[in-house]
Design an enzyme around this catalytic site. Sequence first.
Site, PDB file in Angstrom:
ATOM      1  N   ASP A 138       0.757  -1.399  -0.019  1.00  0.00           N
ATOM      2  CA  ASP A 138      -0.119   0.012   0.077  1.00  0.00           C
ATOM      3  C   ASP A 138       0.911   1.270   0.121  1.00  0.00           C
ATOM      4  O   ASP A 138       0.407   2.344   0.462  1.00  0.00           O
ATOM      5  CB  ASP A 138      -1.014   0.101   1.352  1.00  0.00           C
ATOM      6  CG  ASP A 138      -1.715  -1.206   1.340  1.00  0.00           C
ATOM      7  OD1 ASP A 138      -2.299  -1.929   0.417  1.00  0.00           O
ATOM      8  OD2 ASP A 138      -1.883  -1.908   2.547  1.00  0.00           O
ATOM      9  N   HIS A 157      -4.369  -2.067  -6.122  1.00  0.00           N
ATOM     10  CA  HIS A 157      -3.884  -0.779  -6.676  1.00  0.00           C
ATOM     11  C   HIS A 157      -4.516   0.410  -7.308  1.00  0.00           C
ATOM     12  O   HIS A 157      -5.183  -0.156  -8.233  1.00  0.00           O
ATOM     13  CB  HIS A 157      -2.612  -1.400  -7.793  1.00  0.00           C
ATOM     14  CG  HIS A 157      -1.514  -2.563  -7.536  1.00  0.00           C
ATOM     15  ND1 HIS A 157      -0.693  -3.295  -8.139  1.00  0.00           N
ATOM     16  CD2 HIS A 157      -1.295  -2.626  -6.127  1.00  0.00           C
ATOM     17  CE1 HIS A 157      -0.085  -3.985  -7.571  1.00  0.00           C
ATOM     18  NE2 HIS A 157      -0.248  -3.716  -6.215  1.00  0.00           N
ATOM     19  N   GLN A 177       2.308  -6.048  -2.829  1.00  0.00           N
ATOM     20  CA  GLN A 177       2.594  -5.814  -1.472  1.00  0.00           C
ATOM     21  C   GLN A 177       3.952  -5.330  -1.265  1.00  0.00           C
ATOM     22  O   GLN A 177       4.359  -4.481  -1.966  1.00  0.00           O
ATOM     23  CB  GLN A 177       2.587  -7.491  -0.947  1.00  0.00           C
ATOM     24  CG  GLN A 177       1.325  -8.263  -0.780  1.00  0.00           C
ATOM     25  CD  GLN A 177       0.672  -8.806  -2.063  1.00  0.00           C
ATOM     26  OE1 GLN A 177       1.458  -9.309  -2.679  1.00  0.00           O
ATOM     27  NE2 GLN A 177      -0.320  -8.635  -2.399  1.00  0.00           N
TER      28      GLN A 177
HETATM   29  P1  IMP Z   1      -2.436 -12.930   2.278  1.00  0.00           P
HETATM   30  O1  IMP Z   1      -1.548 -12.354   1.195  1.00  0.00           O
HETATM   31  O2  IMP Z   1      -4.127 -12.715   1.699  1.00  0.00           O
HETATM   32  O3  IMP Z   1      -2.332 -14.207   2.333  1.00  0.00           O
HETATM   33  O4  IMP Z   1      -2.422 -11.833   3.709  1.00  0.00           O
HETATM   34  C1  IMP Z   1      -1.066 -12.023   4.326  1.00  0.00           C
HETATM   35  C2  IMP Z   1      -0.752 -10.722   4.957  1.00  0.00           C
HETATM   36  O5  IMP Z   1      -0.256  -9.647   3.855  1.00  0.00           O
HETATM   37  C3  IMP Z   1      -1.891  -9.928   5.684  1.00  0.00           C
HETATM   38  O6  IMP Z   1      -1.220  -9.107   6.605  1.00  0.00           O
HETATM   39  C4  IMP Z   1      -2.502  -9.072   4.663  1.00  0.00           C
HETATM   40  O7  IMP Z   1      -3.018  -7.914   5.316  1.00  0.00           O
HETATM   41  C5  IMP Z   1      -1.351  -8.714   4.005  1.00  0.00           C
HETATM   42  N1  IMP Z   1      -1.501  -8.146   2.593  1.00  0.00           N
HETATM   43  C6  IMP Z   1      -1.820  -8.992   1.551  1.00  0.00           C
HETATM   44  N2  IMP Z   1      -1.852  -8.344   0.124  1.00  0.00           N
HETATM   45  C7  IMP Z   1      -1.819  -6.907   0.676  1.00  0.00           C
HETATM   46  C8  IMP Z   1      -1.689  -5.646   0.045  1.00  0.00           C
HETATM   47  O8  IMP Z   1      -1.932  -5.853  -1.261  1.00  0.00           O
HETATM   48  N3  IMP Z   1      -1.451  -4.495   0.712  1.00  0.00           N
HETATM   49  C9  IMP Z   1      -1.259  -4.783   2.336  1.00  0.00           C
HETATM   50  N4  IMP Z   1      -0.895  -5.773   2.782  1.00  0.00           N
HETATM   51  C10 IMP Z   1      -1.319  -7.052   2.072  1.00  0.00           C
END
Ligand code: IMP
Length: 423
Positions: A13, A41, A225
Amino acid sequence: MPADLVIGAQWGDEGKAKVIDYLSKEIDIIARYQGGANAGHTVVVHGKKYIFHLVPSGVIYPNTICVIGNGVVLDTDYLMKECDDLCKEDFDVYNKLYISDSCHIILPLHGIIDAHREKNSSPGTKIGTTGKGIGICYADKMMRIGIRTGDVLDEETLRDKLKLFLARKNEELVKLYGVEPVGFEPIFESLKKFADKFKGKIINTSYYLNEELRKGKRVLLEGAQGVGLDIDFGTYPFVTSSNPTTGGALTGSGIGFQHLSKIYGISKAYATRVGEGPFPTELFGEDADNMRKLGHEYGSTTGRPRRCGWFDLEMIKHSIRICGINQLVITKIDVLSTYPTIPVGIGYELNGKRLDYMPSCGMDKVKVIYENLPGWNTDITGINRFEDLPANCQSYLKYLNEKIGVPISIISTGPDRKDTIVM
Ligand code: IMP
């Protein structure tokens, strides 16, 4: 021509999409290399907001071809919906998107398992995932049982693989999670629809990208990410299940390392994170609420309020070290405009000892050393020349630059494409 790379230097983010959008005007091909629909995004053009989850955000430039690389885990239903929505906005997405034939496919059962694991995890072990099944799909990939995009191209192959896959996963669903098994037909039909929609577009994108680079095309690799969420170099286990880092960009796109040129590390002028896990410079209570309000810090995928805190130099240095970042981009500097003083985390202490790097273990216990810098108390939204920034704002950026040792090449002073300072 070289390939440039955009990486999140924090916990995601950071405003990568805006930077990608800005850089895309000089780019021929833009490729996503990891993650999935967990990413959100956001791009604002002439006041209109677009949020992308799977399609590379450069799609709104008429000249760019978009690629979803092999490192992405692909929710095919979600992709079809996103593409249909983009078509309604007059973006010719079906004609400009290539998908790797080696992407692993996320099915609804991945999300079901993700949600179950999160719901049933004991205190302190919940990750706070986006619930999109990302980690579960990557786990199947590593278990070597996943369905790949290339499998959908031949109906018989798809039928055989899907049957085998569902037999295994249904056993898991029933025995481990106590939920209903999922049926074959709806998934099979949906994957056939996907194959039909993207006929001729599901290709060997590694070959395609390397060939295009050889012919002189300019490529931009788009990370999702950030380094803090990297499965190897993030705050494990509170991470995502891919490598947003430079290493992940190479394996997730299949281009040769020699093509890489500019590696942009994107960081907010402060810090945010969603989900669980250590966040050393985090603010709490009213201070956090205030920053969240000023920065509109709510997740673009889940809508969750983001945790907020101060800029953390040690973390950015960690990202630079691991990724070879050679261009720093500072976003949302305008959000800091009302603070009389701005603390910056300049280092960590762990067990009473000063560290000179971000530790792999013990991030939940580090004590942050801060330096307070003077604020500027002037609205700087939309300023697009460095000289026009107030003196204290210039000093803040110069301070970061000096401490980090990598040049700041772009500064974002607002959400719109035009609210950008190029150094
Ligand atoms: P997952 O990717 O859904 O398995 O989540 C794992 C961790 O990554 C969690 O803390 C989510 O909040 C974080 N996360 C996943 N995608 C994003 C993103 O695009 N921005 C910020 N945090 C993310």
